[in-house]
Design a protein around this motif. Structure first.
Motif, short mmCIF file in Angstrom:
data_model
loop_
_atom_site.label_atom_id
_atom_site.label_comp_id
_atom_site.label_asym_id
_atom_site.label_seq_id
_atom_site.Cartn_x
_atom_site.Cartn_y
_atom_site.Cartn_z
N VAL A 95 -53.69 83.26 -41.25
CA VAL A 95 -54.57 83.82 -42.26
C VAL A 95 -55.73 84.55 -41.58
CG1 VAL A 95 -56.18 83.24 -44.13
CG2 VAL A 95 -53.96 82.12 -44.02
N CYS A 96 -56.13 84.08 -40.41
CA CYS A 96 -57.21 84.71 -39.65
C CYS A 96 -56.82 86.07 -39.10
CB CYS A 96 -57.62 83.80 -38.50
SG CYS A 96 -56.32 83.54 -37.28
N GLY A 97 -55.52 86.34 -39.00
CA GLY A 97 -55.05 87.62 -38.47
C GLY A 97 -54.28 87.50 -37.17
N LYS A 98 -54.18 86.30 -36.59
CA LYS A 98 -53.46 86.19 -35.33
C LYS A 98 -51.96 86.14 -35.58
CE LYS A 98 -54.07 81.14 -34.93
NZ LYS A 98 -54.78 80.08 -34.19
N THR A 99 -51.21 86.71 -34.65
CA THR A 99 -49.76 86.70 -34.74
C THR A 99 -49.22 85.34 -34.29
OG1 THR A 99 -49.43 87.46 -32.47
CG2 THR A 99 -49.72 89.16 -34.17
N ALA A 100 -47.94 85.12 -34.55
CA ALA A 100 -47.32 83.86 -34.13
C ALA A 100 -47.38 83.72 -32.60
CB ALA A 100 -45.88 83.81 -34.62
N GLU A 101 -47.17 84.83 -31.89
CA GLU A 101 -47.20 84.75 -30.42
C GLU A 101 -48.60 84.49 -29.91
OE1 GLU A 101 -45.81 87.43 -26.62
OE2 GLU A 101 -44.41 87.01 -28.26
N THR A 102 -49.60 85.10 -30.54
CA THR A 102 -50.98 84.82 -30.15
C THR A 102 -51.30 83.35 -30.36
OG1 THR A 102 -51.67 87.07 -30.74
CG2 THR A 102 -53.40 85.41 -30.54
N ALA A 103 -50.86 82.80 -31.49
CA ALA A 103 -51.08 81.38 -31.76
C ALA A 103 -50.42 80.52 -30.69
CB ALA A 103 -50.56 81.02 -33.14
N ASP A 104 -49.20 80.88 -30.31
CA ASP A 104 -48.50 80.11 -29.28
C ASP A 104 -49.20 80.22 -27.93
OD1 ASP A 104 -46.61 79.28 -31.09
OD2 ASP A 104 -45.10 80.76 -30.51
N LEU A 105 -49.69 81.41 -27.60
CA LEU A 105 -50.43 81.56 -26.35
C LEU A 105 -51.71 80.73 -26.36
CD1 LEU A 105 -50.02 85.40 -25.68
CD2 LEU A 105 -49.14 83.54 -24.25
#
Length: 527
Positions: free
Chosen positions: A20-30
């Motif tokens: 919801v904040c705008g981060k992608t799934a890969e950014t979240a995983d990183l």
């Protein structure tokens, strides 16, 4: 991806495809990998005596944790660089080379993420693990701010290492995790006190100051976030240029500090809380500097004049690696600036603990005479949900003999209303940023001392709005101090399972907000 660290997480349970904040799934995983790496680094240095730990470890852990806070860093390249720095500091024990490719590093996300640990430990344990982690992220953010002013507390640094190492070891005992969370509250009190002293020594003690909400003609720069060190540097570098500097969001309280307000070109405050930035930044006729959280997906209408600083990042947005703001100054001189003068309102800031305790005698006498019946702290984070109108309605519905204290960007829900005065003092006292939460603690402790009672015996109620992890840090600080019957909203954290919430309710009286009428009635009864 699975993330439930902020209040606005999808369906109130967790973001699984896109934040919801705008981060992608890969950014979240990183970010999960980066957090995992901080835990491994803590495990490596934990056996060492504090004096034998490399000096760069504490600031590196702070930076890494702060970067994973909600709405701070969305730049995968920057997060990868941080991961590699932490892995290099771990050494061979990391089990992966610092120059390993992206896919090799991402493999750790599935092993260490919330879903994998929930399958192993259960939701109650993981909820408490995450409560601790989010408290540590808040501690890291505040410690990072203080370190920019050359302040650090070895006890806070040591606890961060201890807690991260315990999480890395898979601490799963409920009692032990509850104890660690309260210990995190103790570290939170220490770091908030550290930051409070650093701000006061560096910028002077805040004093009550009226702030123009609006603008004047001329070239302009907008500063958002929380970092007063960056604001000071920018004010110094724009002295004599004809450029006016405006604050946005949580920078509003900056106008109360003597060393900042002495710059005449600190011209006012533009806009409201962080979540309105996409519309507000689009209408600002100059460059914008985001010094800390809370960054949103930049709109194309202003992306080319947005600059990020320090731990903040968004792919494709200009990033300033140091405190040289010459690129921002050049952008301001090239931009049109404001052509007119507008004053929407005037807001009074600067009621830190020094200012409030300076009139403590008046306040105490007013309580004894019955002129002040109650103190209501309404503070925390703002957000976009309509339910947050509760905080506006709560403040405006409070009796005229109640004094209202506010801090954090939650204050924007209270602005725009004339609360009048009580006992010759403004009824609404703006105590500053979320970074200034220690001011409220100091005032409560001083009042308790004046009346020879405990904080919980005061005619005082605390109603908090939360959004991200600094709010968790502040909550843990209050719980460590034994403060009870705190109301929190607009909804409870997804990581607090019914079992964990039950423990907090039984031990501390923590409760969700209700209706305005019921809550005011309960506050009055408790008083």
């Amino acid at each position: 991806m699975f993330c439930y660290q902020c209040e606005q997480t999808t369906r109130g349970t967790g973001c699984v495809k896109f934040g919801v904040c705008g981060k992608t799934a890969e950014t979240a995983d990183l970010q999960d990998v980066l957090v995992h790496a901080t835990k491994r680094l803590a495990t490596r240095v934990a056996p060492l005596a504090a004096a034998d730990r490399p000096a760069e470890i504490a600031p590196l852990l702070e930076t890494a944790l702060f970067a994973t806070l909600t709405n701070v860093n969305f730049d995968d390249a920057a997060i990868l660089a941080l991961i590699r720095r932490v892995i290099a500091a771990i050494g061979p024990e990391a089990g992966v080379a610092a120059d390993a490719d992206r896919s090799a590093l991402l493999a750790f996300a599935a092993q260490s993420g919330i879903e994998a640990r929930t399958a192993r430990f259960g939701a109650d344990v993981v909820g408490l693990q995450e409560l601790l982690l989010y408290g540590l992220k808040g501690v890291a953010a505040y410690a990072h701010h203080a370190r920019r002013m050359d302040r650090a507390d070895p006890a806070v640094d040591a606890f961060t290492v201890e807690a991260l190492a315990r999480l890395d070891a898979g601490e799963s005992e409920i009692a032990a995790l509850l104890g660690l969370n309260l210990a995190c509250g103790e570290a939170s009190v220490k770091v908030l006190a550290l930051l409070d002293a650093a701000h006061g020594d560096t910028f002077g003690k805040p004093t009550p100051t009226p702030v123009r909400i609006g603008h004047v003609p001329g070239k302009a720069i907008l500063v958002s976030g929380h970092d007063l060190v960056d604001l000071k540097a920018l004010l110094e570098q724009t002295e004599g240029t004809g450029i006016r500097v405006y604050t946005h969001g949580e920078m509003l309280p900056a106008h109360g500090y003597p060393e900042l307000k002495k710059h005449a070109h600190l011209a006012g405050h533009f806009g409201g809380a962080w979540m309105r930035q996409q519309k507000e930044f689009a209408t600002f006729p100059g460059p914008i500097v985001m010094t800390t959280n809370c960054l949103q997906d930049p709109d194309s209408s202003y992306a080319d004049r947005l600059f990020t600083r320090d731990v903040v990042g968004w792919p494709g947005i200009a990033h300033l690696d140091g405190s040289d703001f010459s690129a921002v100054v050049a952008a301001a001189l090239a931009a049109p600036g404001f052509a007119d003068e507008v004053t929407h309102a005037t807001h009074l800031v600067g009621f830190g603990h020094d200012a409030v305790l300076g009139v403590a005698g008046t306040v105490v006498d007013a309580v004894k005479s019955g002129a002040i019946k109650h103190f209501a702290l309404i503070g925390g984070c703002d957000g976009s949900e309509g339910e947050r109108s509760y905080y506006t309605d709560l403040a405006t519905a409070m009796p005229a003999d109640w004094m209202i204290l506010t801090l954090g960007c939650g204050k924007f829900r209270l602005l725009g209303h004339d609360y009048g005065t009580v006992a010759g003092l403004p009824r609404l006292l703006d105590m500053g940023q979320c970074n200034d939460a220690f001011s409220a603690v100091k005032v409560a402790q001083a009042l308790a001392g004046a009346f020879d009672c405990g904080i919980n015996d005061l005619p005082l109620s605390l109603t908090l709005s939360w959004f991200e992890q600094k709010a968790v840090c502040v909550l843990l600080a209050l719980l460590h101090l034994g403060v009870k019957n705190i109301r929190i909203g607009p909804k409870l954290p997804a990581f607090l399972t019914p079992t964990v919430l039950g423990v907090l309710v039984e031990t501390f009286g923590l409760k969700p907000i209700g209706t305005v009428e019921d809550d005011i009635r309960a506050m009055a009864t408790a008083a």
